[in-house]
Design an enzyme around this catalytic site. Structure first.
Site, PDB file in Angstrom:
ATOM      1  CG  HIS A   6      27.992 -39.401   0.325  1.00 22.97           C
ATOM      2  ND1 HIS A   6      28.968 -38.519   0.735  1.00 22.97           N
ATOM      3  CD2 HIS A   6      28.608 -40.313  -0.450  1.00 22.97           C
ATOM      4  CE1 HIS A   6      30.128 -38.882   0.216  1.00 22.97           C
ATOM      5  NE2 HIS A   6      29.947 -39.961  -0.504  1.00 22.97           N
ATOM      6  CD  GLU A  54      22.411 -38.769 -13.413  1.00 18.32           C
ATOM      7  OE1 GLU A  54      22.595 -37.534 -13.545  1.00 18.32           O
ATOM      8  OE2 GLU A  54      21.439 -39.366 -13.913  1.00 18.32           O
ATOM      9  CG  LEU A  85      28.429 -40.214   4.796  1.00 18.88           C
ATOM     10  CD1 LEU A  85      27.191 -40.774   5.499  1.00 18.88           C
ATOM     11  CD2 LEU A  85      28.642 -40.912   3.459  1.00 18.88           C
ATOM     12  CB  SER A 110      33.969 -34.593  -4.475  1.00 19.08           C
ATOM     13  OG  SER A 110      35.025 -35.499  -4.272  1.00 19.08           O
ATOM     14  CB  SER A 111      34.835 -37.464   0.180  1.00 17.27           C
ATOM     15  OG  SER A 111      33.554 -38.052   0.246  1.00 17.27           O
TER      16      SER A 111
END
Ligand code: AMP
Length: 288
Positions: free
Chosen positions: A40, A151, A36, A188-189
């Protein structure tokens, strides 16, 4: 700081949902694959603004990865994730196990068309069917009033809306805007796959999106001009070391190529930087 309750089985999460509902609470689900970050967490805050009991699911879903993709190496750190969620006061974390999600003999699939066609599906044809399947299973397990999606994964958001509409799933889908790093890169992870040099260069992606939108807003919807602008932007990304899979302007609702009448558009991109595949998108209102 109260730790969220952890539920790993379907019966546990169903009991928790039944109890919360019995107390008249509104339930929200935020589906994630873990690792996360602030993106997130912004979804969680949106869920909290719209519900009384928030469930965050963490499940790295094997059916949305092709055998060649990063399922095995996808970052997993459930303890750090749960600490972050505790900081926000989340009530429940759902950590389903593989054996219950996809037991031996599992034989059901979902095939989704419409907004799932093209873009991501061109290089990841398995992806949205896997996403649709796991999201359906998570929605059935948690039966939330609302579910929140980012989004950042714009095509996925459109696919989920289509899925929920087509299957008459009684849930309201809420969208949360993309959270970005200071240099504009969408969180982004997978950003942790970038080494220091690639991470620095990755900021070109949102920069080119922004510049493309600016140029598009100045060319008044002339089709050929739009195409030429997109080609120029692809060339700029290529010079910057990206291998572009697509940079495409689509109708924001259907994700079909825009018609002359389309006004609400979305510019979407997928590009590789070394061994990392990045996606991003931005909204565009075509001038009349
Ligand atoms: P993932 O864990 O990557 O499957 O993402 C789980 C949810 O978080 C999806 O709805 C994503 O669209 C959303 N998400 C991921 N990154 C961001 C971001 N940078 N900003 C907003 N939402 C995001």
């Amino acid at each position: 700081m109260t730790l969220p309750r952890r539920h790993t089985s379907l019966s546990e999460i169903r009991d928790a949902v039944a109890t919360a509902r019995g107390q008249g609470q509104r339930i929200a689900l935020v589906p994630t694959m873990g690792a996360l970050h602030e993106g997130h967490l912004s979804l969680v805050r949106k869920a909290q603004d719209n519900a009384d009991h928030v469930i965050v699911s963490i499940f790295v879903n094997p059916t949305q990865f092709a055998p060649t993709e990063d399922f095995a190496s996808y970052p997993r750190d459930a303890e750090a994730d749960i600490r972050a969620l505790a900081g926000l006061g989340v009530e429940s974390v759902f950590l389903p196990v593989q054996e219950e999600m996809y037991p031996a003999g599992f034989a059901t699939g979902i095939t989704i068309g419409g907004p799932a066609t093209g873009l991501e599906s061109d290089s990841r044809p398995h992806f949205f069917n896997g996403v649709a399947l796991v999201v359906t299973k998570l929605l059935l397990a948690c039966q939330p009033d609302i579910a929140v999606f980012g989004e950042k994964d714009y095509q996925q958001l459109c696919v989920i809306r289509q899925l929920v509409r087509d299957l008459n799933i009684p849930v309201t889908i809420l969208a949360a805007p993309t959270v970005r790093e200071a240099d504009g890169l969408a969180m982004s992870s997978r950003n942790r796959y970038l080494d220091e040099d690639a991470r620095r260069r990755a900021a070109l992606l949102p920069e080119v999106l922004r510049d493309t939108l600016q140029a598009l807003s100045e060319c008044a919807g002339a089709d050929r001009q739009e195409e030429a602008l997109l080609r120029k932007s692809i060339a700029r990304l290529t010079e910057g070391g990206f291998r572009v899979e697509y940079l495409s302007l689509r109708d924001a609702e259907t994700l079909a190529p825009p018609t002359d009448d389309s006004r609400r558009l979305r510019l979407l991109v997928a590009a590789w930087l070394e061994k990392t595949r990045l996606i991003d998108n931005m909204a565009f209102e075509r001038p009349d």
